[in-house]
Structures are given as C-alpha cells and as structure tokens.
Motif scaffolding. Structure first.
Motif, PDB file in Angstrom:
ATOM      1  N   MET A   1      92.999  14.138  38.218  1.00 11.43           N
ATOM      2  CA  MET A   1      93.330  13.582  39.521  1.00 11.43           C
ATOM      3  C   MET A   1      91.901  13.244  40.150  1.00 11.43           C
ATOM      4  N   ILE A   2      91.960  11.794  40.531  1.00 13.11           N
ATOM      5  CA  ILE A   2      90.795  11.399  41.319  1.00 13.11           C
ATOM      6  C   ILE A   2      90.804  11.202  42.591  1.00 13.11           C
ATOM      7  N   THR A   3      90.266  11.799  43.536  1.00 13.36           N
ATOM      8  CA  THR A   3      90.363  11.402  45.017  1.00 13.36           C
ATOM      9  C   THR A   3      89.117  10.594  45.199  1.00 13.36           C
ATOM     10  N   ILE A   4      89.622   9.440  46.040  1.00 17.87           N
ATOM     11  CA  ILE A   4      88.750   8.286  46.611  1.00 17.87           C
ATOM     12  C   ILE A   4      88.555   8.910  48.003  1.00 17.87           C
ATOM     13  N   ILE A   5      87.306   9.147  48.328  1.00 14.04           N
ATOM     14  CA  ILE A   5      87.171   9.087  49.899  1.00 14.04           C
ATOM     15  C   ILE A   5      86.184   8.094  50.663  1.00 14.04           C
ATOM     16  N   SER A   6      86.798   7.491  51.530  1.00 20.08           N
ATOM     17  CA  SER A   6      86.294   6.430  52.407  1.00 20.08           C
ATOM     18  C   SER A   6      85.336   7.257  53.389  1.00 20.08           C
ATOM     19  N   GLY A   7      83.933   7.196  53.242  1.00 25.44           N
ATOM     20  CA  GLY A   7      82.956   8.246  53.990  1.00 25.44           C
ATOM     21  C   GLY A   7      83.083   8.041  55.295  1.00 25.44           C
ATOM     22  N   THR A   8      83.712   7.113  56.076  1.00 27.49           N
ATOM     23  CA  THR A   8      83.483   7.027  57.601  1.00 27.49           C
ATOM     24  C   THR A   8      84.823   7.021  58.460  1.00 27.49           C
ATOM     25  N   ASN A   9      84.751   7.164  59.526  1.00 30.85           N
ATOM     26  CA  ASN A   9      85.844   7.300  60.649  1.00 30.85           C
ATOM     27  C   ASN A   9      85.726   6.124  61.438  1.00 30.85           C
ATOM     28  N   ARG A  10      84.606   5.375  61.044  1.00 32.50           N
ATOM     29  CA  ARG A  10      84.659   4.091  61.880  1.00 32.50           C
ATOM     30  C   ARG A  10      85.843   3.027  61.746  1.00 32.50           C
ATOM     31  N   VAL A  11      86.606   2.830  62.779  1.00 31.00           N
ATOM     32  CA  VAL A  11      87.720   1.671  62.609  1.00 31.00           C
ATOM     33  C   VAL A  11      87.345   0.544  62.216  1.00 31.00           C
ATOM     34  N   GLY A  12      87.802  -0.170  61.098  1.00 33.20           N
ATOM     35  CA  GLY A  12      87.554  -1.263  60.783  1.00 33.20           C
ATOM     36  C   GLY A  12      86.147  -1.315  59.858  1.00 33.20           C
ATOM     37  N   SER A  13      85.919  -0.395  59.209  1.00 30.97           N
ATOM     38  CA  SER A  13      84.750  -0.394  58.373  1.00 30.97           C
ATOM     39  C   SER A  13      84.820  -1.228  57.125  1.00 30.97           C
ATOM     40  N   ARG A  14      83.785  -1.757  56.711  1.00 24.84           N
ATOM     41  CA  ARG A  14      83.809  -2.115  55.560  1.00 24.84           C
ATOM     42  C   ARG A  14      83.879  -1.257  54.053  1.00 24.84           C
ATOM     43  N   THR A  15      83.483  -0.153  54.628  1.00 25.56           N
ATOM     44  CA  THR A  15      83.484   1.038  53.494  1.00 25.56           C
ATOM     45  C   THR A  15      84.845   1.145  53.079  1.00 25.56           C
ATOM     46  N   ARG A  16      85.811   1.116  54.038  1.00 29.63           N
ATOM     47  CA  ARG A  16      87.323   1.348  53.754  1.00 29.63           C
ATOM     48  C   ARG A  16      87.804   0.290  52.837  1.00 29.63           C
ATOM     49  N   ILE A  17      87.219  -1.013  53.082  1.00 31.04           N
ATOM     50  CA  ILE A  17      87.765  -2.142  51.969  1.00 31.04           C
ATOM     51  C   ILE A  17      87.503  -1.787  50.899  1.00 31.04           C
ATOM     52  N   ILE A  18      86.013  -1.343  50.743  1.00 29.80           N
ATOM     53  CA  ILE A  18      85.575  -1.253  49.310  1.00 29.80           C
ATOM     54  C   ILE A  18      86.191   0.064  48.929  1.00 29.80           C
ATOM     55  N   ALA A  19      86.414   0.906  49.273  1.00 25.32           N
ATOM     56  CA  ALA A  19      87.218   2.183  48.784  1.00 25.32           C
ATOM     57  C   ALA A  19      88.717   1.754  48.344  1.00 25.32           C
ATOM     58  N   GLU A  20      89.321   0.830  49.103  1.00 28.06           N
ATOM     59  CA  GLU A  20      90.612   0.513  48.798  1.00 28.06           C
ATOM     60  C   GLU A  20      90.521  -0.375  47.399  1.00 28.06           C
ATOM     61  N   HIS A  21      89.662  -1.368  47.549  1.00 29.39           N
ATOM     62  CA  HIS A  21      89.323  -1.858  46.218  1.00 29.39           C
ATOM     63  C   HIS A  21      89.173  -0.862  45.075  1.00 29.39           C
ATOM     64  N   TYR A  22      88.390   0.037  45.227  1.00 27.36           N
ATOM     65  CA  TYR A  22      88.405   1.373  44.076  1.00 27.36           C
ATOM     66  C   TYR A  22      89.611   1.622  43.821  1.00 27.36           C
ATOM     67  N   ARG A  23      90.590   2.044  44.778  1.00 31.12           N
ATOM     68  CA  ARG A  23      91.904   2.537  44.509  1.00 31.12           C
ATOM     69  C   ARG A  23      92.512   1.382  43.685  1.00 31.12           C
ATOM     70  N   ASN A  24      92.453   0.184  43.800  1.00 32.39           N
ATOM     71  CA  ASN A  24      93.343  -0.648  42.915  1.00 32.39           C
ATOM     72  C   ASN A  24      92.827  -0.701  41.496  1.00 32.39           C
ATOM     73  N   LEU A  25      91.338  -0.423  41.455  1.00 30.06           N
ATOM     74  CA  LEU A  25      90.697  -0.085  40.098  1.00 30.06           C
ATOM     75  C   LEU A  25      91.397   0.760  39.170  1.00 30.06           C
ATOM     76  N   LEU A  26      91.406   1.784  40.040  1.00 34.34           N
ATOM     77  CA  LEU A  26      92.037   3.085  39.330  1.00 34.34           C
ATOM     78  C   LEU A  26      93.493   2.861  39.135  1.00 34.34           C
ATOM     79  N   LYS A  27      94.338   2.281  39.929  1.00 33.34           N
ATOM     80  CA  LYS A  27      95.466   1.927  39.696  1.00 33.34           C
ATOM     81  C   LYS A  27      95.908   1.241  38.447  1.00 33.34           C
TER      82      LYS A  27
END
Ligand SMILES: Cc1cc2nc3c(=O)[nH]c(=O)nc-3n(C[C@H](O)[C@H](O)[C@H](O)COP(=O)(O)O)c2cc1C
Length: 172
Positions: A1-27
């Motif tokens: 099991m791989i957990t992806i961690i989007s490493g900021t709590n800033r709302v609207g972060s670009r980090t989250r967009i990249i992390a979600e892209h990573y989720r799609n790669l694993l999916k």
C-alpha cells in the motif's frame, strides 16, 4: 500500500495538484494507494499533535494512512528554502515505529528555480534518521506556476520525470 502525502495545508496549493497527478499514475498502474493532504489535519493540530494529546480519531487516521502503508510518496513544496513546518509537525506526530523500515519517494515543488531540492535533502536527512529508505531519484519541479494550466500539470518533461520515478518506486 502506497500513501501519497500532499505536504502542505495551504488551500489551493499546487502541491496538491501534483500529488493528485501522482495518485492517477498509481491508479493507472493498478497500485493500491491512499491519498492524504495536510489540509485534512484537525484545526487544533498544533496543540494536539503529540502522542498522549492526540484524539482517538487522529490515532485511527494515522494508523490506517501511515501504519497501513509500506511506502510513501511525499510531495513537498518549498517554503522559505525548506519543506513546510506543518509537514515536520505531521512527521513528528507519527510514532517512529510506524515509519521504520518503510520506503519513500520525494517530489519537490517550487515557484522558484530550486524545485525544493534543499527541502528534499533536509527531508531525506530526517527520513534516514527514522530508518525510512529514500528512492535516490527525486523529482524537482521548478517554476511550477508556469507548468500548470486549468489545475492540470501540462509540462512534458515533468510528466515524464514523474512517470519514471513512479515506475521505479513501484519496483523498489
Ligand atoms: C510561506 C511560503 C514560502 C515560500 N517560499 C518559497 C521559497 O523559498 N522558494 C520558492 O521557490 N518558492 C517559495 N514559495 C512559493 C511556493 O513554492 C509556491 O507557492 C509553489 O506553488 C508551491 O507551493 P504551494 O504548493 O503552496 O502552491 C513560498 C510560498 C509560501 C506560501
């Protein structure tokens, strides 16, 4: 099991967009995974993050998202030449026994030219101390503001680097 961690709590972060892209790669590769963002942390996190002060809900969440994973993808933005303080607090909130012997891949995200390489080196230092293995191939994303359109990562070089890292991390 791989957990992806989007490493900021800033709302609207670009980090989250990249992390979600990573989720799609694993999916797309059929890899079992979970996704968390530090936006999900409790509002009183700063005063309840040490073991004995943690709520039962928080302990259960950490147990499934961190304890239940054997690998982690950390996507970390560059804030003031390092990774965010909230990410360090998050790591400090986890019992080291849930991290030891596990594996990680790191992605740095910055608007500037450094791509958070410095922050990833600092994160690697902490992970080595904790006994977390770090995939040597970091993905460094510099000038991220120019690489995202309509909340999608569009840069071919970065997309390719993430693909390569993801494939290597699955094999690790
Ligand atoms: C508190 C803070 C400090 C920042 N410091 C840096 C920095 O040292 N170097 C840099 O290239 N970008 C810096 N940035 C810009 C971020 O790299 C940029 O916002 C990028 O999109 C990644 O952060 P995000 O995921 O929060 O969007 C900073 C942003 C914030 C909010």
């Amino acid at each position: 099991m791989i957990t992806i961690i989007s490493g900021t709590n800033r709302v609207g972060s670009r980090t989250r967009i990249i992390a979600e892209h990573y989720r799609n790669l694993l999916k797309a590769r059929g890899e079992a995974h979970q996704f968390i963002t530090l936006e999900d942390l409790p509002l009183d996190f700063a005063f309840t993050y040490f073991g004995s002060q943690q709520s039962d809900d928080y302990k259960t969440w950490i147990s499934s998202t961190i304890g239940g994973a054997d690998k982690f993808v950390f996507v970390a933005p560059e804030y003031n030449g390092s990774y965010p303080g909230i990410l360090k607090m998050f790591i400090d909130s986890i019992h080291p026994s849930l991290l030891r012997g596990k594996k990680s891949a790191l992605v740095g995200v910055a608007d500037g030219r450094g791509g958070n390489l410095r922050g990833l080196d600092q994160l690697s230092g902490a992970f080595h101390y904790l006994g977390i293995m770090v995939l040597p191939k970091h993905v460094i994303i510099s000038g991220v503001g120019k690489l995202i359109q309509d909340n999608q990562l569009t840069d071919e070089n970065v997309l390719g680097a993430l693909e390569v890292q993801c494939a290597e991390f699955i094999k690790m």
